[in-house]
Design an enzyme around this catalytic site. Structure first.
Site, PDB file in Angstrom:
ATOM      1  CB  SER A 246      -0.956  -0.016   1.192  1.00  0.00           C
ATOM      2  OG  SER A 246      -1.798  -1.139   1.121  1.00  0.00           O
ATOM      3  NE  ARG A 261       4.460  10.205  -2.950  1.00  0.00           N
ATOM      4  CZ  ARG A 261       3.707  10.074  -4.034  1.00  0.00           C
ATOM      5  NH1 ARG A 261       4.268   9.764  -5.195  1.00  0.00           N
ATOM      6  NH2 ARG A 261       2.395  10.248  -3.970  1.00  0.00           N
ATOM      7  CG  ASP A 299      -4.704  -0.118   0.797  1.00  0.00           C
ATOM      8  OD1 ASP A 299      -4.382   0.476  -0.250  1.00  0.00           O
ATOM      9  OD2 ASP A 299      -4.713   0.446   1.906  1.00  0.00           O
TER      10      ASP A 299
END
Length: 569
Positions: A246, A261, A299
């Site tokens: 996620s 990132r 997710d």
């Protein structure tokens, strides 16, 4: 005059004996009345002499009567003043007046946040329009948009007919989970086993191999414990795992993606730019596991897959938890940056990464700007920092800190704990916001325990805390609603279709913030109805996802596994 003083002495003695009224208090009230009454008598007396009627009209004892009445009036006034003060602490009779100014200042600080962080409908509509604009930019070139609109390569959406045993690994933030999922088709439901593990703080800022080795060790232990006679692979089936990761990733295919990132306070520098599936595969091989990482999803994409498994009207998903994100089903022809890949269907799931959304119409306050500047990732994830569970409690803490510094909100002793960043979790904010007791006792308990307060928090101050919690949660929920409306506008589901009909749209929604924070959920739904109108709103169904990040990943592993591909093709 002597008689007047005697009357005063008697009445004041009685009053002071009655309720501890100080001598000076009676004197302050009595003397003006005494002076005025005697002056009145003096001038009346002169007037009567002037009219030469004194002897005929003077009533004996008239002066004494006037003075006596003055004494009675003075004593009565003192008694009334004391009666009005009853109910206050006798040791601090003026505490309410002493509190009034700092309390008003604290209320003013909260109201200033409400004003600067206001979310009227017109502003929210502009936010929704800005979201659509950024979505279109991101579909053409993600580098020019704050909403990256990442291609997930999930193009086989579940039908509800998928069966078999699959695994899922879910790394979402504070914890990670390992799951065994047995799909039995929509009619027969899903069986699952799972185990959750905390991610140690040192692994969030260490080296990439340390994090993945730690997770692989637990995956191997879980599989050894859970596989048995009742939970076996189908004949000829290889272990397949869906990996829910996620964090922002640029997928190159369904089972490959490089990390763009970190978010959610992770910062493993040597992981940036690496393929996270390759890192996980290497770690699993160290454990001697024969398992294929079939799908890399986040997710949000997983929640959409689970929603679609149960309901074919599901076109989007939203996560409102520690972080926030959204995904939706887009027509391939709208994805102008998609080159060299020919999906087997006309649809593709887009991972929006909307937590990074920014707009001039977002109602940023000084607390938001300071939070962002002091965060691990300044100038990034601006929407997420305004609406998600990771940050709502921190915003409340920052406002309370100013109230304590400028309005002595917690008394003369400053609570040092209030200076600790992120000490006030959104779960605490939710609990205080949900306190419906007449004395708001839970509010006092939470703050006293968390901040180690020594002084009691008055009921009026507890009400101010609840007001602050509502202001922060309401803003976050309404901005989330505006972002959802942006997706609906992009899909043309915010109004009637070309056929003049309203079409049912299901949005799978997951995350502890939405599931557990009732006031947040209510504010979000109220804002959706306000922005969409009653008729359209009732055609938009927010369907609570059972477990998108776990079950959803396993479902995608099923739809994109070799076995499943053979069945579908």
């Amino acid at each position: 005059m002597i008689l007047s003083l005697l009357v005063y002495y008697v009445f004041s003695s009685i009053l002071r004996a009655y309720k501890e009224i100080h001598f000076l208090a009676t004197l302050v009230v009595f003397l003006p009345v005494l002076v005025v009454s005697n002056l009145v008598f003096f001038f009346v007396h002169l007037l009567l002499i002037f009219l030469n009627m004194e002897k005929e009209t003077m009533v004996p004892g008239m002066g004494k009567l006037v003075v006596g009445l003055g004494a009675v009036c003075a004593a009565t006034a003192v008694l009334v003043m004391k009666r009005r003060g009853q109910g206050q602490n006798p040791e601090t009779p003026l505490v309410a007046e002493e509190e009034e100014e700092p309390l008003a200042k604290a209320v003013g600080i909260v109201e200033e946040f409400e004003e600067r962080g206001g979310t009227p409908a017109e502003r929210l509509k502009k936010v929704a329009d800005d979201m659509v604009e950024e979505m279109n930019r991101g579909l053409e070139d993600e580098e020019t948009s704050c909403v990256h609109m990442l291609v997930s390569y999930v193009h086989r959406l579940p039908t509800g007919d998928e069966v078999g045993l699959f695994y899922a690994l879910d790394l979402g933030g504070t914890n990670f989970r390992v799951m065994q999922v047995i799909l039995q088709g929509r009619e027969h439901g899903i069986r699952e086993n799972q185990r959750s593990y905390e991610v140690p703080a040192e692994l969030k800022v260490g080296e990439v191999h340390e994090l993945f080795d730690y997770m692989a060790e637990r995956v191997a232990a879980f599989i050894r414990e859970e596989e048995g006679p009742e939970n076996q692979l189908l004949p000829g089936q290889k272990r397949e795992l869906g990996f829910t990761f996620s964090f922002p990733v640029r997928n190159r295919k369904i089972n490959s993606g490089t990390l763009l990132r970190w978010t959610k306070r992770f910062r493993i520098e040597d992981a940036i730019g690496k393929d996270v599936v390759e890192e996980l595969t290497k770690a699993l091989e160290k454990q001697g596991l024969d398992i294929n990482v079939t799908a890399l999803v986040n997710d949000t994409v997983g929640a959409l897959a689970e929603g679609r498994y149960y309901n074919q009207d599901c076109l989007a998903s939203v996560i409102l938890g520690t972080g926030t994100n959204a995904a939706y089903v887009e027509h391939v022809k709208q994805i102008r940056k998609l080159h060299g890949f020919l999906p087997s269907s006309d649809d593709m799931v887009i991972n929006m990464e909307w937590g990074n959304f920014q707009s001039m119409n977002l109602p940023l306050t000084e607390y938001d700007l300071n939070l962002d500047a002091e965060s691990l990732h300044p100038h990034e994830q601006i929407l997420e920092k305004m609406v998600s569970g990771e940050y709502l409690g921190e915003i409340v803490r920052r406002v309370l800190l100013r109230m304590a510094e400028e309005a002595s909100f917690f008394g003369e002793t400053f609570p040092a704990k209030l200076k600790v960043p992120y000490i006030l979790g959104t779960d605490v904010v939710s609990a205080m916001h949900s306190d419906t007791s007449s004395d708001l006792n839970l509010v006092a308990q939470k703050l006293t325990s968390l901040l180690q307060l020594h002084d009691d928090i008055s009921l009026e101050r507890r009400k101010v805390v609840v007001k602050l919690c509502d202001a922060v949660a309401r803003r976050g929920a309404r901005l989330s609603a505006a972002a959802i409306v942006g997706i609906l506008k992009k899909l043309g589901r915010d109004t009637k279709g070309e056929d003049g009909q309203l079409h049912r749209t299901v949005i799978a929604i997951d995350g502890a913030l939405y599931r557990k924070y009732e006031q947040f959920k209510k504010h979000l739904n109220d804002a959706l109805e306000e922005l969409l109108g009653h008729e359209v709103y009732h055609m938009v169904i927010l369907q609570l996802a059972r477990d998108g990040s776990g079950i959803g990943a396993a479902i995608i592993a099923a739809t994109h596994s070799k076995d499943s591909s053979d069945k579908r093709d």
